[in-house]
Design a protein around this motif. Structure first.
Motif, PDB file in Angstrom:
ATOM      1  N   VAL A 151       0.844  -1.206   0.000  1.00  0.00           N
ATOM      2  CA  VAL A 151       0.000   0.000   0.000  1.00  0.00           C
ATOM      3  C   VAL A 151       0.876   1.252   0.000  1.00  0.00           C
ATOM      4  O   VAL A 151       0.616   2.200  -0.752  1.00  0.00           O
ATOM      5  N   ALA A 152       1.919   1.262   0.805  1.00  0.00           N
ATOM      6  CA  ALA A 152       2.823   2.417   0.846  1.00  0.00           C
ATOM      7  C   ALA A 152       3.530   2.601  -0.496  1.00  0.00           C
ATOM      8  O   ALA A 152       3.716   3.735  -0.949  1.00  0.00           O
ATOM      9  N   PHE A 153       3.898   1.509  -1.130  1.00  0.00           N
ATOM     10  CA  PHE A 153       4.553   1.590  -2.443  1.00  0.00           C
ATOM     11  C   PHE A 153       3.636   2.235  -3.466  1.00  0.00           C
ATOM     12  O   PHE A 153       4.029   3.135  -4.199  1.00  0.00           O
ATOM     13  N   PHE A 154       2.384   1.770  -3.524  1.00  0.00           N
ATOM     14  CA  PHE A 154       1.447   2.322  -4.500  1.00  0.00           C
ATOM     15  C   PHE A 154       1.023   3.748  -4.148  1.00  0.00           C
ATOM     16  O   PHE A 154       0.626   4.511  -5.023  1.00  0.00           O
ATOM     17  N   ALA A 155       1.113   4.108  -2.875  1.00  0.00           N
ATOM     18  CA  ALA A 155       0.815   5.482  -2.466  1.00  0.00           C
ATOM     19  C   ALA A 155       2.046   6.383  -2.632  1.00  0.00           C
ATOM     20  O   ALA A 155       1.974   7.571  -2.339  1.00  0.00           O
ATOM     21  N   ASP A 156       3.158   5.793  -3.083  1.00  0.00           N
ATOM     22  CA  ASP A 156       4.413   6.511  -3.274  1.00  0.00           C
ATOM     23  C   ASP A 156       4.888   7.169  -1.982  1.00  0.00           C
ATOM     24  O   ASP A 156       5.303   8.328  -1.958  1.00  0.00           O
ATOM     25  N   ARG A 157       4.802   6.394  -0.894  1.00  0.00           N
ATOM     26  CA  ARG A 157       5.264   6.849   0.421  1.00  0.00           C
ATOM     27  C   ARG A 157       6.300   5.859   0.939  1.00  0.00           C
ATOM     28  O   ARG A 157       6.273   4.682   0.611  1.00  0.00           O
ATOM     29  N   SER A 158       7.170   6.312   1.794  1.00  0.00           N
ATOM     30  CA  SER A 158       8.187   5.454   2.381  1.00  0.00           C
ATOM     31  C   SER A 158       7.631   4.786   3.632  1.00  0.00           C
ATOM     32  O   SER A 158       7.199   5.453   4.570  1.00  0.00           O
ATOM     33  N   ILE A 159       7.650   3.464   3.643  1.00  0.00           N
ATOM     34  CA  ILE A 159       7.117   2.695   4.769  1.00  0.00           C
ATOM     35  C   ILE A 159       7.974   2.878   6.024  1.00  0.00           C
ATOM     36  O   ILE A 159       7.508   2.667   7.138  1.00  0.00           O
ATOM     37  N   GLU A 160       9.221   3.300   5.854  1.00  0.00           N
ATOM     38  CA  GLU A 160      10.129   3.449   6.989  1.00  0.00           C
ATOM     39  C   GLU A 160       9.662   4.493   7.993  1.00  0.00           C
ATOM     40  O   GLU A 160      10.149   4.531   9.115  1.00  0.00           O
ATOM     41  N   TYR A 161       8.716   5.359   7.616  1.00  0.00           N
ATOM     42  CA  TYR A 161       8.192   6.354   8.548  1.00  0.00           C
ATOM     43  C   TYR A 161       7.170   5.756   9.515  1.00  0.00           C
ATOM     44  O   TYR A 161       6.755   6.413  10.457  1.00  0.00           O
ATOM     45  N   SER A 162       6.769   4.530   9.281  1.00  0.00           N
ATOM     46  CA  SER A 162       5.835   3.861  10.182  1.00  0.00           C
ATOM     47  C   SER A 162       6.590   3.345  11.403  1.00  0.00           C
ATOM     48  O   SER A 162       7.575   2.611  11.274  1.00  0.00           O
ATOM     49  N   GLU A 163       6.121   3.697  12.582  1.00  0.00           N
ATOM     50  CA  GLU A 163       6.760   3.232  13.820  1.00  0.00           C
ATOM     51  C   GLU A 163       6.626   1.721  13.974  1.00  0.00           C
ATOM     52  O   GLU A 163       7.549   1.056  14.439  1.00  0.00           O
ATOM     53  N   THR A 164       5.485   1.195  13.581  1.00  0.00           N
ATOM     54  CA  THR A 164       5.264  -0.249  13.705  1.00  0.00           C
ATOM     55  C   THR A 164       6.169  -1.019  12.758  1.00  0.00           C
ATOM     56  O   THR A 164       6.747  -2.042  13.131  1.00  0.00           O
ATOM     57  N   TYR A 165       6.312  -0.535  11.527  1.00  0.00           N
ATOM     58  CA  TYR A 165       7.205  -1.188  10.578  1.00  0.00           C
ATOM     59  C   TYR A 165       8.641  -1.145  11.096  1.00  0.00           C
ATOM     60  O   TYR A 165       9.361  -2.145  11.012  1.00  0.00           O
ATOM     61  N   ALA A 166       9.048   0.005  11.623  1.00  0.00           N
ATOM     62  CA  ALA A 166      10.404   0.124  12.161  1.00  0.00           C
ATOM     63  C   ALA A 166      10.610  -0.844  13.322  1.00  0.00           C
ATOM     64  O   ALA A 166      11.652  -1.503  13.410  1.00  0.00           O
ATOM     65  N   ALA A 167       9.619  -0.952  14.203  1.00  0.00           N
ATOM     66  CA  ALA A 167       9.728  -1.888  15.331  1.00  0.00           C
ATOM     67  C   ALA A 167       9.769  -3.328  14.831  1.00  0.00           C
ATOM     68  O   ALA A 167      10.525  -4.154  15.363  1.00  0.00           O
ATOM     69  N   PHE A 168       8.975  -3.641  13.812  1.00  0.00           N
ATOM     70  CA  PHE A 168       8.996  -4.989  13.232  1.00  0.00           C
ATOM     71  C   PHE A 168      10.367  -5.284  12.635  1.00  0.00           C
ATOM     72  O   PHE A 168      10.933  -6.358  12.858  1.00  0.00           O
ATOM     73  N   GLN A 169      10.907  -4.318  11.907  1.00  0.00           N
ATOM     74  CA  GLN A 169      12.221  -4.509  11.295  1.00  0.00           C
ATOM     75  C   GLN A 169      13.301  -4.701  12.359  1.00  0.00           C
ATOM     76  O   GLN A 169      14.180  -5.541  12.210  1.00  0.00           O
ATOM     77  N   ILE A 170      13.225  -3.953  13.444  1.00  0.00           N
ATOM     78  CA  ILE A 170      14.195  -4.110  14.539  1.00  0.00           C
ATOM     79  C   ILE A 170      14.045  -5.489  15.178  1.00  0.00           C
ATOM     80  O   ILE A 170      15.040  -6.164  15.454  1.00  0.00           O
ATOM     81  N   GLY A 171      12.811  -5.909  15.411  1.00  0.00           N
ATOM     82  CA  GLY A 171      12.578  -7.228  16.001  1.00  0.00           C
ATOM     83  C   GLY A 171      13.093  -8.353  15.126  1.00  0.00           C
ATOM     84  O   GLY A 171      13.736  -9.297  15.607  1.00  0.00           O
ATOM     85  N   VAL A 172      12.835  -8.257  13.831  1.00  0.00           N
ATOM     86  CA  VAL A 172      13.329  -9.284  12.906  1.00  0.00           C
ATOM     87  C   VAL A 172      14.848  -9.231  12.824  1.00  0.00           C
ATOM     88  O   VAL A 172      15.505 -10.272  12.749  1.00  0.00           O
ATOM     89  N   SER A 173      15.411  -8.029  12.866  1.00  0.00           N
ATOM     90  CA  SER A 173      16.865  -7.922  12.794  1.00  0.00           C
ATOM     91  C   SER A 173      17.534  -8.567  14.004  1.00  0.00           C
ATOM     92  O   SER A 173      18.643  -9.088  13.899  1.00  0.00           O
ATOM     93  N   GLN A 174      16.856  -8.552  15.149  1.00  0.00           N
ATOM     94  CA  GLN A 174      17.419  -9.213  16.325  1.00  0.00           C
ATOM     95  C   GLN A 174      17.466 -10.728  16.146  1.00  0.00           C
ATOM     96  O   GLN A 174      18.269 -11.402  16.785  1.00  0.00           O
ATOM     97  N   VAL A 175      16.613 -11.236  15.272  1.00  0.00           N
ATOM     98  CA  VAL A 175      16.645 -12.665  14.953  1.00  0.00           C
ATOM     99  C   VAL A 175      17.649 -12.928  13.830  1.00  0.00           C
ATOM    100  O   VAL A 175      18.421 -13.884  13.892  1.00  0.00           O
ATOM    101  N   LEU A 176      17.640 -12.079  12.806  1.00  0.00           N
ATOM    102  CA  LEU A 176      18.459 -12.329  11.620  1.00  0.00           C
ATOM    103  C   LEU A 176      19.921 -11.911  11.776  1.00  0.00           C
ATOM    104  O   LEU A 176      20.792 -12.486  11.137  1.00  0.00           O
ATOM    105  N   PHE A 177      20.201 -10.906  12.610  1.00  0.00           N
ATOM    106  CA  PHE A 177      21.587 -10.438  12.749  1.00  0.00           C
ATOM    107  C   PHE A 177      22.525 -11.530  13.258  1.00  0.00           C
ATOM    108  O   PHE A 177      23.615 -11.702  12.693  1.00  0.00           O
ATOM    109  N   PRO A 178      22.132 -12.293  14.287  1.00  0.00           N
ATOM    110  CA  PRO A 178      23.038 -13.385  14.697  1.00  0.00           C
ATOM    111  C   PRO A 178      23.259 -14.414  13.590  1.00  0.00           C
ATOM    112  O   PRO A 178      24.356 -14.974  13.478  1.00  0.00           O
ATOM    113  N   ILE A 179      22.247 -14.616  12.748  1.00  0.00           N
ATOM    114  CA  ILE A 179      22.418 -15.545  11.620  1.00  0.00           C
ATOM    115  C   ILE A 179      23.431 -14.980  10.640  1.00  0.00           C
ATOM    116  O   ILE A 179      24.316 -15.704  10.163  1.00  0.00           O
ATOM    117  N   SER A 180      23.325 -13.678  10.342  1.00  0.00           N
ATOM    118  CA  SER A 180      24.283 -13.067   9.414  1.00  0.00           C
ATOM    119  C   SER A 180      25.685 -13.059  10.009  1.00  0.00           C
ATOM    120  O   SER A 180      26.666 -13.197   9.285  1.00  0.00           O
TER     121      SER A 180
END
Length: 176
Positions: A99-128
Motif C-alpha cells: 500500500v505504501a509503495f502504490f501510495a508513493d510513500r516510504s514505509i520506513e516512517y511507520s513506527e510499527t514497521y520500524a519496530a517490526f524490522q528491529i525485532g526481525v533484525s534481532q533474529v536475523l543479525f546473529p544468523i548473518s
C-alpha cells in the motif's frame, strides 16, 4: 512416523492465515486512509494484525501439539511453526509495504514497521554474523523479504488455486 495428511492440513491452515493476514491488513489500511494519514493507518492496523496472526499461529500449534498425532508429527509441526513464523508475520507487513509503495510513500516512517524490522533484525543479525561479516545483514534482510513473499505467494496459490479451478469448470473430456 509422520502423518503427512495432517501436516498438509496444517500447512493449508497456515496458507489461509497468510492470505487472511495479507488481505485483511491491506483492506484495513485502505479503509484507514479515509480517516487518517497512511502512516497513522499503518501504525493502527499492523499491531492488531501482527498480534492476530501470531495468536492464530500459536493456537494452531497448541492444538496440533495437543492432538493425538505421533511424536514425529508433532515435532515436524513444531519445526514448521518455527520456520514459518517470520514469513507468516510478514504477511500483514507486506500488505502495508505494498500500500505504501502504490501510495508513493516510504514505509520506513511507520513506527510499527520500524519496530517490526528491529525485532526481525534481532533474529536475523546473529544468523548473518554466523554466516560471515556483519555487513551481510542487509543481504539477509533482503533475502528474508523475498523468501517470505515467495512462501506467502505459494501458500496463497495452494489455497486459492483449487477455487480458481472450480470456477473455470471441469476439464474437457478427450475421446480416444
Amino acid at each position: 512416523m509422520f502423518n503427512l495428511g495432517y501436516l498438509k492440513h496444517r500447512l493449508g491452515q497456515y496458507a489461509a492465515l497468510w492470505v487472511g493476514g495479507f488481505l485483511l491488513s491491506g483492506a484495513a489500511i485502505l479503509i484507514g486512509l479515509m480517516f487518517a494519514d497512511l502512516m497513522v493507518a499503518i501504525d493502527a492496523v499492523l499491531p492488531v494484525l501482527l498480534g492476530g496472526v501470531a495468536l492464530g499461529l500459536g493456537v494452531g500449534l497448541v492444538l496440533g501439539l495437543l492432538s493425538g498425532e505421533t511424536l514425529g508429527t508433532k515435532l515436524a509441526l513444531l519445526l514448521l511453526a518455527v520456520l514459518l513464523a517470520l514469513p507468516l508475520l510478514w504477511a500483514p507487513v507486506s500488505a502495508a509495504v505494498a500500500v505504501a509503495f502504490f501510495a508513493d510513500r516510504s514505509i520506513e516512517y511507520s513506527e510499527t514497521y520500524a519496530a517490526f524490522q528491529i525485532g526481525v533484525s534481532q533474529v536475523l543479525f546473529p544468523i548473518s554474523q554466523a554466516l560471515g561479516d556483519g555487513d551481510l545483514f542487509g543481504w539477509v534482510w533482503s533475502v528474508f523479504q523475498w523468501v517470505s513473499t515467495v512462501v506467502g505467494f505459494f501458500s496463497a496459490m495452494a489455497k486459492v488455486w483449487p477455487a480458481i479451478r472450480r470456477l473455470l469448470g471441469p476439464e474437457p473430456v478427450t475421446e480416444g
